[in-house]
Design a protein around this motif. Structure first.
Motif, PDB file in Angstrom:
ATOM      1  N   UNK A   1       0.786  -0.986  -0.199  1.00  0.00           N
ATOM      2  CA  UNK A   1       0.141  -0.154  -0.198  1.00  0.00           C
ATOM      3  C   UNK A   1       0.929   1.110  -0.104  1.00  0.00           C
ATOM      4  N   UNK A   2       2.191   1.029  -0.572  1.00  0.00           N
ATOM      5  CA  UNK A   2       2.785   2.442  -0.989  1.00  0.00           C
ATOM      6  C   UNK A   2       2.204   3.384  -1.174  1.00  0.00           C
ATOM      7  N   UNK A   3       0.815   3.376  -2.198  1.00  0.00           N
ATOM      8  CA  UNK A   3      -0.145   5.049  -2.522  1.00  0.00           C
ATOM      9  C   UNK A   3      -1.856   4.260  -2.112  1.00  0.00           C
ATOM     10  N   UNK A   4      -1.976   4.465  -1.214  1.00  0.00           N
ATOM     11  CA  UNK A   4      -3.525   4.385  -0.611  1.00  0.00           C
ATOM     12  C   UNK A   4      -4.436   5.240  -2.168  1.00  0.00           C
ATOM     13  N   UNK A   5      -5.335   3.673  -2.465  1.00  0.00           N
ATOM     14  CA  UNK A   5      -5.945   4.045  -3.107  1.00  0.00           C
ATOM     15  C   UNK A   5      -7.323   3.699  -3.441  1.00  0.00           C
TER      16      UNK A   5
END
Ligand code: GAL
Length: 662
Positions: A1-5
């Motif tokens: 979950x490097x970037x929450x999308x």
């Protein structure tokens, strides 16, 4: 979950806390679908998870496919503004597949092959299963990857729920490759596993097996590595499905539902969270309300306190406990809102309509066997309205607390292996006791995995931190020398990542920081208690603790216990401190000690004294401000006082919840 999308939302849709369920219309005649959609609108449902167990319907034979029903269903839901969290349908392989390919079936540690007839009967490492599963995922992604009604991809279901530990030849092959990558050489493995013991030295990787049923205790490091490998095998499957989805439909976020609940620990969720766009969790009430809140806080820890998706919980009774009782009035709404308090931006149930047939027909649902005119459906519809009133909360993070409990998967699994001083030790129970005692004191608490930066916390509790690799040792030392206040307990600092003992006396890696030394553990018999100088008692464990650093304060002593004297210590380190608790205090005993620990760390309750303990406070903070969730832990009314309430208040009903702007 490097970037929450987060979920894809159709343009022009206002942000809201999503609401819905697993939806299994393939169990029902077509006319029921229209009734379902009508009732979904009554309840305020805007998202459903579809096709989780639909493989046999989507692919009735090796070369036959049937998507017509799913086309119609997704169009129907989309036309009514209900988003689809579309499962990849790989959770339960159809009978034709396991008959044609029995080599995908999992094998137990004593060599029994598990049969079809239930669900999730597949080996995570089977290349044959993987190929069939990815073909299905590819077909689904190609067909629905640009459908505007699909808001997220739902990989498989509860990865490893029934098939986490497979001891088959496929698993053996994959385990060897995993070990080779980890250790590089057989000499490295022999050292890590301590194979000089009991004539276990390996000459080559292909001599190694999973820890199958053996004549005596299997090698502990082999067991630990097999647990780690088995979790990685599930993650590998997740990544394989996700890569197909990302390649074909890059705009739709991908999730998979965790099982942060009770004693379930087959998957390393801190690691798994790194592979998905947003965290999802399934939670069922197994040990009461505080366990629910603890699990929700830990899920938030895995989500790095960004919003997460409550993929499943129950409206009322489940079907899989020895005795299955319905929820009491108020609990449906309180349980759901407790998850929202801890960061859930979607609240979904298993399942939408209670099944008429199959193993789960006595499991509650949003639409019970009794239909619309039932207490459960009325509560569901009420909750749907409440969630809409809370739309300002959407997108906010769970606000950081001053206190953290470090919850360590490695220590959990390693501390509970066989051949230890006591087989009664329960890692999660110790952590939960600290959580409950902190709730009783009216303190907000984060629950975080190892690796979470600790510097912002005034007080960090790391109970039974058995596994302490050098990097963790150093980060805890840095936390304390940087002014943090650390509390740890019995059976901490014991071993490194290979389960090799830190020599020189216990608590090994943490001995110097704590300024104490223990030569022998003295676990207690079942039911035995030791008296403590502050009037409380210890159970499970005790230790003769030697103070070896002059600056150590003794906070509590054992009383009249012969060889036992010092029970609880604290060593000041600069403006920080390191405290040690050598016995299981339980909720009450922790409660008696807590004010000393909280005062030392400068932590105070944010709740007025009159309602501390009765009310759990959790806060969320985001673009629309800060919101305090006040959750009644009791069966009595609680007066909260005036405030800017979005929901509930100023009096909490029994088991009620209120949400107000801070
Ligand atoms: C979960 C599962 C659901 C349903 C539910 C019942 O483990 O994902 O499909 O079986 O439990 O509580």
């Amino acid at each position: 979950m490097q970037n929450h999308r987060w979920l894809r939302t159709p343009e022009g849709t206002a942000p809201r806390i999503s609401f819905g369920a697993d939806y299994n219309p393939d169990q029902w005649p077509r006319e029921v679908w229209d009734e379902d959609v009508r009732l979904m609108k009554v309840a305020g449902v805007d998202v459903v998870s579809v096709a989780i167990f639909s493989w046999a319907k989507l692919q009735p034979g090796p070369d036959t496919w049937d998507f017509a029903w799913l086309d119609e269903l997704i169009d129907l839901l989309h036309a009514d503004g209900i988003g689809v969290d579309l499962a990849t349908a790989t959770a339960s392989p159809p009978p034709w597949l396991t008959i044609a390919h029995p080599e995908v079936l999992p094998v137990t540690s004593d060599g029994r092959v598990l049969s079809q007839g239930g669900r999730q009967h597949w080996r995570p490492t089977s290349p044959v299963f993987r190929e069939h599963a990815l073909t299905l995922v590819e077909k689904l992604a190609e067909r629905y990857g640009s459908h505007p009604g699909v808001v997220a991809w739902h990989v498989n279901n509860e990865l490893g729920c029934h098939n986490a530990y497979d001891f088959s030849d496929d698993a053996a092959r994959a385990f060897r490759a995993w070990l080779e990558a980890r250790y590089g050489s057989i000499a490295g493995l022999n050292h890590a596993w301590g194979t000089a013991f009991w004539s276990q030295a390996y000459g080559a990787f292909d001599e190694i097996l999973p820890p199958r049923l053996a004549a005596s205790y299997p090698n502990p490091t082999q067991q630990l590595d097999f647990l780690r490998f088995s979790s990685d095998a599930l993650i590998d499957h997740l990544v394989a499905e996700r890569e197909v989805l990302n390649r074909i439909s890059p705009d739709i976020p991908v999730t998979t539902n965790f099982m942060v609940v009770g004693g379930t620990n087959h998957a390393d969720y801190a690691k798994m969270a790194g592979e998905i766009d947003f965290v999802s969790n399934d939670h069922y009430v197994v040990e009461g309300r505080d366990e629910l809140a603890f699990s929700a806080a830990l899920t938030s820890g895995f989500a790095r306190h960004r919003p997460w998706f409550l993929m499943e919980h129950s409206t009322s009774a489940v079907n899989w406990q020895p005795v299955n009782r319905p929820k009491r009035p108020g609990e449906l709404i309180r349980d759901s809102l407790t998850h929202v308090a801890h960061g859930a931006d979607a609240v979904c149930y298993f399942q939408w309509r209670q099944s008429a047939a199959g193993a789960e027909k006595f499991h509650s649902a949003m639409v019970p066997h009794g239909g619309e005119n039932t207490r459960v459906f009325r509560d569901v519809a009420t909750l749907g309205g409440i969630l809409q009133d809370l739309s300002d909360v959407t997108g906010s993070d769970r606000a950081p607390a001053d206190v953290a409990i470090v919850f360590d998967w490695e220590s959990w699994r390693a501390a509970e292996l066989d051949s230890h001083p006591s087989e009664k030790l329960e890692y999660r129970r110790e952590a939960l006791a600290w959580w409950t005692a902190l709730m009783n004191a009216g303190i907000r608490v984060d629950v975080v995995p190892v690796g979470t930066p600790l510097a912002g916390y005034a007080l960090v509790i790391a109970p039974v931190l058995y596994s302490v690799p050098t990097a963790l040792k150093e980060s805890l030392e840095a936390y304390v020398t940087g002014g943090g206040h650390l509390v740890t307990t019995y059976f901490s600092g014991i071993a490194d990542e290979n389960d090799h003992i830190w020599l020189g006396g216990y608590p090994g890696a943490l001995r110097e920081l704590l300024g104490i030394r223990v030569e022998e553990f003295r676990p207690l018999w079942e039911g035995e208690e030791v008296a403590l100088s502050n009037g409380t008692t210890g159970s499970l464990w005790s230790e003769p603790v030697d103070v070896v650093s002059d600056d150590v304060e003794v906070l509590v002593r054992y009383e009249n216990e012969g060889e036992l004297d010092v029970a609880v210590t604290r060593r000041p380190v600069g403006s920080g401190s390191a405290a040690y608790v050598s016995t299981r205090l339980g909720v009450e005993g922790i409660g008696a000690l807590l004010s000393t620990l909280l005062d030392g760390a400068g932590v105070v309750s944010e709740l007025p004294e009159a309602i501390r303990g009765s009310v759990e406070l959790v806060s969320r903070q985001g673009a629309n401000g800060r919101f305090d969730f006040l959750i009644n832990r009791t069966d009595d009314e609680v007066a909260l006082g005036e405030g800017d309430y979005l929901y509930g208040g100023p009096t909490l009903s029994a088991r009620g919840v209120a949400v107000r702007r801070a």
